[in-house]
Design a protein around this motif. Structure first.
Motif, mmCIF file in Angstrom:
data_model
loop_
_atom_site.group_PDB
_atom_site.id
_atom_site.type_symbol
_atom_site.label_atom_id
_atom_site.label_comp_id
_atom_site.label_asym_id
_atom_site.label_seq_id
_atom_site.Cartn_x
_atom_site.Cartn_y
_atom_site.Cartn_z
ATOM 1 N N VAL A 194 5.767 -12.384 -26.801
ATOM 2 C CA VAL A 194 7.039 -12.364 -26.068
ATOM 3 C C VAL A 194 7.121 -11.117 -25.200
ATOM 4 O O VAL A 194 7.626 -11.151 -24.074
ATOM 5 N N GLU A 208 13.038 -19.535 -29.903
ATOM 6 C CA GLU A 208 12.741 -19.958 -28.535
ATOM 7 C C GLU A 208 13.904 -20.781 -27.967
ATOM 8 O O GLU A 208 14.861 -20.229 -27.466
ATOM 9 N N ASN A 263 0.641 -18.175 -28.058
ATOM 10 C CA ASN A 263 1.966 -18.153 -28.676
ATOM 11 C C ASN A 263 1.823 -17.687 -30.113
ATOM 12 O O ASN A 263 1.290 -18.398 -30.965
ATOM 13 N N LEU A 321 15.857 -18.544 -20.626
ATOM 14 C CA LEU A 321 15.490 -18.832 -22.015
ATOM 15 C C LEU A 321 16.478 -19.735 -22.743
ATOM 16 O O LEU A 321 16.483 -19.781 -23.977
ATOM 17 N N THR A 363 3.393 -21.789 -24.169
ATOM 18 C CA THR A 363 4.200 -22.111 -25.351
ATOM 19 C C THR A 363 3.466 -23.048 -26.299
ATOM 20 O O THR A 363 3.548 -22.896 -27.525
#
Length: 383
Positions: free
Chosen positions: A245, A136, A49, A152, A43
């Motif tokens: 993702v 996110e 990311n 999540l 992340t």
């Protein structure tokens, strides 16, 4: 006398300390779910990311007597700067996130340092916590401390609310999640709406095809960016983000749990459902070793999950005010509900997050006898 210092993260040991702090501060909370360290590292890594393709961030550590006692990110999303101010962001808006602090003094110093970084970058307003993207983990938990979050979703100590508000921040938006019992059929009226939809030959609800993952993802991305474009806090989801993702979530993609609705052959709606990976993750306490990796592989091969989470669903904008929009939503929810109970042993669903003024989604949640189980606040402050 002990001294508190705030410094930027600038090395691999710093990044490790930044990640490790959350495990120390939250480890005694029975409802906190420790994320996998590698996932957290991804992340905050610009190479892993896709959000960093249109954003920049600076991480900070707080130390006292050589001990790390706090952390925060200050970040700017260039796409958020381009959004209309009436949708929440816009020119001059920066963010803070990834916030953890051992005490109020540390919290105050971290927030002040993040604000100064944003000012130095020309920002006039700070919004947070948003970690890191609005897609996110946005918001601070303010209701629902008594149960673990689903996959999540964030979980924070109650004390953070007072500390953020005492630093001059005021709530600008509430996000909610809804929970529901999925073991039985929905109310008779909803069943009739669903039955009528199945008789309509113009409607086709299909599963996604995992063998065409990139193509299916592109269809969903197109609907999502259209469906959400007028929402508060909307920032376009970009292809680099979808790619990253996708790599992360592909193991959690089960074809019968993700549906695309077509009308006259055109994809017009979708619903993504994920088995609650946190149920498998929680006992591992953030580590895959020595045997955690084997347990996760077994779970992923044939997951059994009490809870299913619906993180995203959408209907193209031109249909959102029509009866067809809710009909398609109910049809997808019911098809997935049946599969979740039959093949995954699920008994509970969680929908969200949902903006607290999204009347269409709230009406759908109310119609299937859902109730709010978690609330998150996003705060703002002029700089």
């Amino acid at each position: 006398m002990s001294s508190l210092s705030i410094r930027p993260v600038s090395s691999k040991p710093d990044r490790k300390a930044f990640i490790d702090l959350a495990y120390r501060l939250n480890g005694d909370d029975p409802n906190w779910v420790a994320p996998l360290r590698d996932e957290v590292a991804s992340t905050i890594d610009p190479a892993k990311n896709g959000w960093f393709s249109h954003a920049e961030a600076q991480l900070f550590l707080a130390e006292r007597d050589g001990k790390v006692i706090g952390r925060i990110s200050a970040h700017i999303d260039r796409l958020a700067l381009e959004m209309p101010p009436e949708q929440g962001f816009g020119p001059g808006t920066g963010f803070f996130g990834l916030y953890e602090a051992e005490d109020r003094e540390t919290s105050d110093a971290l927030i002040a340092r993040a604000e100064q970084w944003l000012r130095d970058k020309g920002m006039a307003r700070a919004i947070g916590p948003v970690s890191l993207s609005i897609w996110e983990e946005p918001g601070l938990l303010v209701k629902g401390y008594d149960h673990p979050p689903t996959v999540l979703m964030g979980h924070h100590p109650p004390r953070y609310r007072d500390w953020i508000e005492s630093a001059g921040y005021a709530p600008v938006k509430k996000l909610v999640t809804y929970e529901l019992d999925i073991t039985g059929p929905f109310p008779p009226l909803i069943q009739r709406v669903i039955a009528a939809g199945h008789k309509n030959k113009r409607i086709h609800i299909r599963q996604v095809d995992k063998k065409r993952f990139a193509e299916e993802a592109a269809i969903i991305l197109g609907i999502l960016n259209d469906a959400w474009s007028d929402n508060w806090g909307y920032v376009p989801l970009t292809q680099p983000e979808i790619d990253d993702v996708g790599k992360k979530l592909k193991p959690l993609v089960y074809e019968d749990l993700i549906r695309i609705a077509e009308y006259d052959g055109e994809p017009v709606a979708f619903m993504i459902t994920l088995p609650d990976f946190n149920e498998a993750l929680k006992p591992l306490k953030g580590s895959l070793f020595p045997f955690g990796w084997a347990k996760l592989l077994l779970w992923l091969r044939k997951p059994k999950a009490v809870t299913m989470r619906v993180p995203l669903m959408g209907v193209v904008k031109r249909l959102q005010s029509s009866r067809l929009a809710s009909q398609l939503a109910f049809m997808m929810i019911e098809l997935i509900r049946i599969e979740a109970v039959k093949h995954y042993g699920s008994s509970r669903g969680e929908i969200g997050w949902i903006l607290d003024d999204n009347q269409g989604m709230i009406a759908i949640a109310d119609a299937i006898n859902s109730r709010i189980n978690r609330e998150y606040l996003i705060y703002a402050k002029p700089l």
